[in-house]
Design a protein around this motif. Structure first.
Motif, PDB file in Angstrom:
ATOM      1  N   ILE A   1      42.138   3.153 -15.792  1.00  0.00           N
ATOM      2  CA  ILE A   1      41.971   4.049 -17.128  1.00  0.00           C
ATOM      3  C   ILE A   1      41.912   3.060 -18.217  1.00  0.00           C
ATOM      4  N   ARG A   2      42.212   1.828 -18.076  1.00  0.00           N
ATOM      5  CA  ARG A   2      41.992   0.729 -19.139  1.00  0.00           C
ATOM      6  C   ARG A   2      40.466   0.427 -19.355  1.00  0.00           C
ATOM      7  N   GLU A   3      39.969   0.340 -17.998  1.00  0.00           N
ATOM      8  CA  GLU A   3      38.554   0.257 -18.035  1.00  0.00           C
ATOM      9  C   GLU A   3      37.665   1.217 -18.438  1.00  0.00           C
ATOM     10  N   ASP A   4      37.800   2.378 -18.233  1.00  0.00           N
ATOM     11  CA  ASP A   4      36.939   3.608 -18.395  1.00  0.00           C
ATOM     12  C   ASP A   4      37.862   4.625 -18.256  1.00  0.00           C
ATOM     13  N   GLU A   5      38.458   5.182 -19.420  1.00  0.00           N
ATOM     14  CA  GLU A   5      39.375   6.533 -19.324  1.00  0.00           C
ATOM     15  C   GLU A   5      38.775   7.677 -18.576  1.00  0.00           C
ATOM     16  N   THR A   6      37.363   7.950 -19.270  1.00  0.00           N
ATOM     17  CA  THR A   6      36.625   9.049 -18.769  1.00  0.00           C
ATOM     18  C   THR A   6      36.077   9.034 -17.431  1.00  0.00           C
ATOM     19  N   ALA A   7      35.671   7.992 -16.824  1.00  0.00           N
ATOM     20  CA  ALA A   7      35.256   7.788 -15.351  1.00  0.00           C
ATOM     21  C   ALA A   7      36.587   8.010 -14.617  1.00  0.00           C
ATOM     22  N   ALA A   8      37.684   7.558 -14.896  1.00  0.00           N
ATOM     23  CA  ALA A   8      39.010   7.438 -14.036  1.00  0.00           C
ATOM     24  C   ALA A   8      39.344   9.076 -14.179  1.00  0.00           C
ATOM     25  N   THR A   9      39.313   9.639 -15.323  1.00  0.00           N
ATOM     26  CA  THR A   9      39.577  11.040 -15.145  1.00  0.00           C
ATOM     27  C   THR A   9      38.651  12.015 -14.138  1.00  0.00           C
ATOM     28  N   ALA A  10      37.327  11.621 -14.379  1.00  0.00           N
ATOM     29  CA  ALA A  10      36.437  11.961 -13.499  1.00  0.00           C
ATOM     30  C   ALA A  10      36.723  12.145 -11.784  1.00  0.00           C
ATOM     31  N   MET A  11      37.545  10.810 -11.735  1.00  0.00           N
ATOM     32  CA  MET A  11      37.641  10.357 -10.217  1.00  0.00           C
ATOM     33  C   MET A  11      39.036  11.032  -9.791  1.00  0.00           C
ATOM     34  N   GLY A  12      39.552  11.943 -10.555  1.00  0.00           N
ATOM     35  CA  GLY A  12      40.962  12.587 -10.163  1.00  0.00           C
ATOM     36  C   GLY A  12      42.086  12.045 -10.783  1.00  0.00           C
ATOM     37  N   ILE A  13      42.025  11.053 -11.481  1.00  0.00           N
ATOM     38  CA  ILE A  13      43.263  10.423 -11.898  1.00  0.00           C
ATOM     39  C   ILE A  13      43.702  11.162 -13.086  1.00  0.00           C
ATOM     40  N   ASN A  14      45.246  11.591 -13.175  1.00  0.00           N
ATOM     41  CA  ASN A  14      45.740  12.117 -14.307  1.00  0.00           C
ATOM     42  C   ASN A  14      46.050  11.297 -15.547  1.00  0.00           C
ATOM     43  N   GLY A  15      45.170  11.077 -16.465  1.00  0.00           N
ATOM     44  CA  GLY A  15      45.126   9.930 -17.161  1.00  0.00           C
ATOM     45  C   GLY A  15      46.490  10.063 -18.134  1.00  0.00           C
ATOM     46  N   PHE A  16      46.721  11.398 -18.720  1.00  0.00           N
ATOM     47  CA  PHE A  16      48.087  11.508 -19.595  1.00  0.00           C
ATOM     48  C   PHE A  16      49.156  11.226 -18.938  1.00  0.00           C
ATOM     49  N   ARG A  17      49.508  11.772 -17.481  1.00  0.00           N
ATOM     50  CA  ARG A  17      50.658  11.294 -16.763  1.00  0.00           C
ATOM     51  C   ARG A  17      50.797   9.985 -16.749  1.00  0.00           C
ATOM     52  N   LEU A  18      49.802   9.157 -16.211  1.00  0.00           N
ATOM     53  CA  LEU A  18      50.081   7.661 -15.830  1.00  0.00           C
ATOM     54  C   LEU A  18      50.266   7.039 -17.259  1.00  0.00           C
ATOM     55  N   LYS A  19      49.584   7.361 -18.254  1.00  0.00           N
ATOM     56  CA  LYS A  19      49.764   6.606 -19.378  1.00  0.00           C
ATOM     57  C   LYS A  19      51.078   6.845 -20.109  1.00  0.00           C
ATOM     58  N   LEU A  20      51.763   8.144 -19.939  1.00  0.00           N
ATOM     59  CA  LEU A  20      52.935   8.155 -20.225  1.00  0.00           C
ATOM     60  C   LEU A  20      53.911   7.371 -19.371  1.00  0.00           C
ATOM     61  N   LEU A  21      53.726   7.382 -18.139  1.00  0.00           N
ATOM     62  CA  LEU A  21      54.437   6.586 -17.112  1.00  0.00           C
ATOM     63  C   LEU A  21      54.436   5.012 -17.625  1.00  0.00           C
ATOM     64  N   ALA A  22      53.293   4.619 -18.003  1.00  0.00           N
ATOM     65  CA  ALA A  22      53.181   3.168 -18.517  1.00  0.00           C
ATOM     66  C   ALA A  22      53.918   3.000 -19.816  1.00  0.00           C
ATOM     67  N   PHE A  23      53.838   3.968 -20.480  1.00  0.00           N
ATOM     68  CA  PHE A  23      54.549   3.784 -21.981  1.00  0.00           C
ATOM     69  C   PHE A  23      56.414   3.860 -21.731  1.00  0.00           C
ATOM     70  N   ALA A  24      56.404   4.708 -20.780  1.00  0.00           N
ATOM     71  CA  ALA A  24      58.019   4.885 -20.497  1.00  0.00           C
ATOM     72  C   ALA A  24      58.341   3.450 -19.779  1.00  0.00           C
ATOM     73  N   LEU A  25      57.629   2.902 -18.946  1.00  0.00           N
ATOM     74  CA  LEU A  25      58.058   1.569 -18.251  1.00  0.00           C
ATOM     75  C   LEU A  25      58.338   0.605 -18.937  1.00  0.00           C
ATOM     76  N   GLY A  26      57.246   0.493 -19.879  1.00  0.00           N
ATOM     77  CA  GLY A  26      57.208  -0.675 -20.895  1.00  0.00           C
ATOM     78  C   GLY A  26      58.577  -0.399 -21.906  1.00  0.00           C
ATOM     79  N   ALA A  27      58.810   0.714 -22.222  1.00  0.00           N
ATOM     80  CA  ALA A  27      59.950   0.840 -23.129  1.00  0.00           C
ATOM     81  C   ALA A  27      61.239   0.606 -22.465  1.00  0.00           C
ATOM     82  N   THR A  28      61.320   1.045 -21.184  1.00  0.00           N
ATOM     83  CA  THR A  28      62.517   0.637 -20.574  1.00  0.00           C
ATOM     84  C   THR A  28      62.772  -0.757 -20.371  1.00  0.00           C
ATOM     85  N   LEU A  29      61.551  -1.582 -19.938  1.00  0.00           N
ATOM     86  CA  LEU A  29      61.815  -2.925 -19.868  1.00  0.00           C
ATOM     87  C   LEU A  29      62.318  -3.656 -21.121  1.00  0.00           C
ATOM     88  N   ALA A  30      61.904  -3.101 -21.988  1.00  0.00           N
ATOM     89  CA  ALA A  30      61.981  -3.650 -23.684  1.00  0.00           C
ATOM     90  C   ALA A  30      63.428  -3.511 -23.913  1.00  0.00           C
TER      91      ALA A  30
END
Length: 611
Positions: free
Chosen positions: A467-496
């Motif tokens: 997703i960091r390298e190319d979100e459009t290409a990652a989405t085209a390959m079947g990656i759920n960008g929104f769900r994984l970005k939300l997971l990263a956001f939540a994990l980062g917030a928890t560690l803080a």
């Protein structure tokens, strides 16, 4: 289109080994070694006549203060200068056989010495305050650097000339351009050392343990420097010295050993870090170390969001504040509006859970944005948090956080009957209050490092990188960008939030002014983002180093506190120009920025051993 008649620009990378100052090799070696020896001898002479300059540089017979740094740099330069003669017992110092390491160490010695002499002249009112020993040190270090620049140095040049279609003219022009570039534009090379001599596993583990022991001594000395001039000299010597050891290939071999023996490496790192409080007599520098660990942990959490998922978060410090305020409210302090007192483990889980909830609530409606728009939204969230907790005082809003007065008098932690606010004696080992908090925060740092490492190497981590390298290409390959970005956001917030629970008890109070976007006192969002970028995005050790430097420098150099943002900006500009991948880069990012340089400048083993 005919290439013979159309001008075109051609760029040919070239790697060469040539001196900057043309001198015979034997002369250059002798000059470097003699200069280093004289530089070391000059530290036993007085450099100034008065003790008004800190460190007492007035004594003949033994070095003191900044003279010790010059002595260290001179001895290292002498050792590396002697390696050019292939003296047995010293070859291991320079596996790559590169004279660049000698030149960098000579530069470190010169920078430290001349900085000291210039500072003496400025603070005391002129060059008349220098003793003959100071002039001798200046000349000796300059002589050392001139000799090192006369050694054959690895340099990279680029021949960029227009192709006019006339072979003779083009050849002549390229030769002229190459000569000019060779003279004025030495560049970056990566010399590959020969394979190391195999050692028994126990010997390799001993080398790793010794390396961490040396690192502990260096860090302890840096944190314990008593005045700003000494710390600045330490930074100059450590910075150029680390670059020299890396160019020599010594750090590369150590990295290979640590990668081979991961478990002993982690154990040695943890033991070395845990021994730090035992080297301190008071809590003064242990408190600095505790704050470094807190901010390093928060920076590592931000690295999940920025370094792995590529989401620019400008309000990340708010999650630290959520954890700190939550822990303060349930700590049992009389200033809390909640008449509860949770045990520490429950307070930690509550603070982390509160930050997790805020991360999901903020991320769910905003993570469909990208780039600058996402950065603006997160910046707004950070400011909303600060303003909100400042208004929850019973007048402008509900009575919860005491408004701008914050929540003071947070009691010390008590875990299984062990009070962190008291001095404990365990078998001859004395642990002061901040040493207790240091060891607790070290355990939290290990947990965060483990979470980051597992997450980064997992399937989810690879999806974040995609997703960091190319979100459009990652989405085209079947990656759920929104769900994984939300997971990263939540994990980062928890560690803080996890780190925030400890910060509240270390500081004994939490106020809204601690959690701003930018300010003279860390942590703040700009500080954390700068730490991630400076150290190296997507790595574990990078943000740890970046946060340590960015906290330690203002703490030791008080005059920088009013110019912190200016210093951050200048540092980032220089970093983006000369090392955009960060101080400790991820290999993938390093190849992205220096693909041509790395490939074009690698020397073969035969070239590496050429004198």
């Amino acid at each position: 289109m005919n290439p013979q008649t159309t001008p075109a620009a051609t760029e040919t990378p070239a790697t060469e080994t040539a001196p900057v100052i043309p001198l015979p090799l034997a002369t250059a070696r002798t000059l470097t070694a003699t200069g280093a020896l004289l530089s070391a001898a000059s530290t036993f002479l007085s450099w100034t006549w008065t003790t008004r300059f800190p460190g007492n540089l007035t004594v003949n017979g033994y070095p003191g203060g900044l003279q010790l740094l010059t002595l260290t740099g001179a001895l290292l330069t002498l050792a590396y200068a002697l390696t050019s003669w292939n003296i047995p017992g010293l070859r291991w110092l320079n596996p790559a056989g590169s004279h660049n390491a000698t030149a960098l160490l000579a530069t470190a010695t010169l920078a430290t010495t001349w900085y000291t002499l210039i500072t003496i002249a400025v603070q005391l009112g002129g060059l008349a305050n220098l003793e003959p020993g100071g002039y001798a040190a200046a000349l000796a270090t300059l002589l050392t650097l001139l000799g090192a620049l006369a050694l054959p140095l690895d340099r990279r040049t680029e021949d960029t000339t227009p192709d006019t279609g006339h072979p003779e003219t083009t050849t002549r022009t390229r030769a002229l351009a190459r000569t000019v570039l060779r003279t004025i534009r030495p560049g970056r090379t990566n010399r590959q050392p020969p394979p190391p001599r195999p050692l028994p596993p126990w010997a390799e583990i001993l080398v790793i343990a010794a390396a961490f022991g040396i690192a502990l001594g260096i860090v302890t000395y840096g944190i314990g420097t008593a005045y700003g001039e000494l710390f600045t000299g330490f930074l100059l010597l450590a910075g150029f010295g680390a670059a020299g050891l890396a160019r020599a290939g010594l750090l590369g071999r150590l990295t290979a050993l640590t990668a081979k023996h991961r478990t002993p490496t982690v154990t040695a790192a943890f033991v070395a870090a845990a021994l730090f409080p035992l080297t301190q007599d008071t809590d003064q520098y242990t408190l600095i170390a505790v704050n470094i660990l807190i901010f390093s942990t928060v920076a590592l959490g931000l690295n999940v969001v920025v370094g792995l998922a590529g989401l620019l978060d400008l309000g990340y410090v708010a999650f630290l504040g959520v954890g700190a305020y939550t822990a303060a409210l349930v700590s049992g302090t009389t200033a809390s509006t909640l008449d509860v007192r949770f045990p520490f483990w429950a307070a930690v889980l509550t603070g982390a859970a509160a930050s997790l909830v805020f991360g999901v609530v903020i991320g769910a409606p905003t993570l469909r944005l990208r780039g600058d728009y996402l950065a603006i939204v997160t910046l707004g969230f950070g400011e909303i948090f600060r303003i909100t907790v400042g208004n929850l005082n019973g007048e402008s809003g509900p009575s919860l956080t005491n408004g701008p007065n914050g929540i003071p008098n947070i009691p010390d932690l008590v875990l299984f009957g062990y009070s962190f606010g008291e001095t404990h004696h365990l078998g001859g080992i004395t642990l002061n209050p901040f040493a207790n908090y240091y060891l607790l925060m070290l355990l939290f740092t290990v947990i965060v490092v483990l979470v980051f490492s597992r997450a980064g190497n997992s399937r989810i981590g690879r999806a974040w990188i995609a997703i960091r390298e190319d979100e459009t290409a990652a989405t085209a390959m079947g990656i759920n960008g929104f769900r994984l970005k939300l997971l990263a956001f939540a994990l980062g917030a928890t560690l803080a939030g996890l780190a925030g629970t400890v910060q509240a008890h270390v500081a004994y109070t939490v106020v809204p002014e601690q959690y701003v976007f930018a300010g003279p006192v860390p942590p703040n969002s700009a500080f954390l983002l700068a730490a991630v970028i400076l150290g190296g995005m997507g790595t574990i050790s990078g943000p740890l180093l970046g946060a340590a430097l960015l906290y330690l420098i203002p703490a030791k150099l008080q005059f920088l506190q009013d110019y912190q943002l200016l210093a951050f900006g200048a540092a980032l500009i220089l970093l983006m120009r000369f090392r955009p991948e960060g101080l400790i880069p991820n290999r993938r990012r390093q190849l992205e920025f220096h693909d041509g340089t790395t490939a074009g400048s690698t020397l073969t083993h035969a070239e590496a051993t050429t004198p």
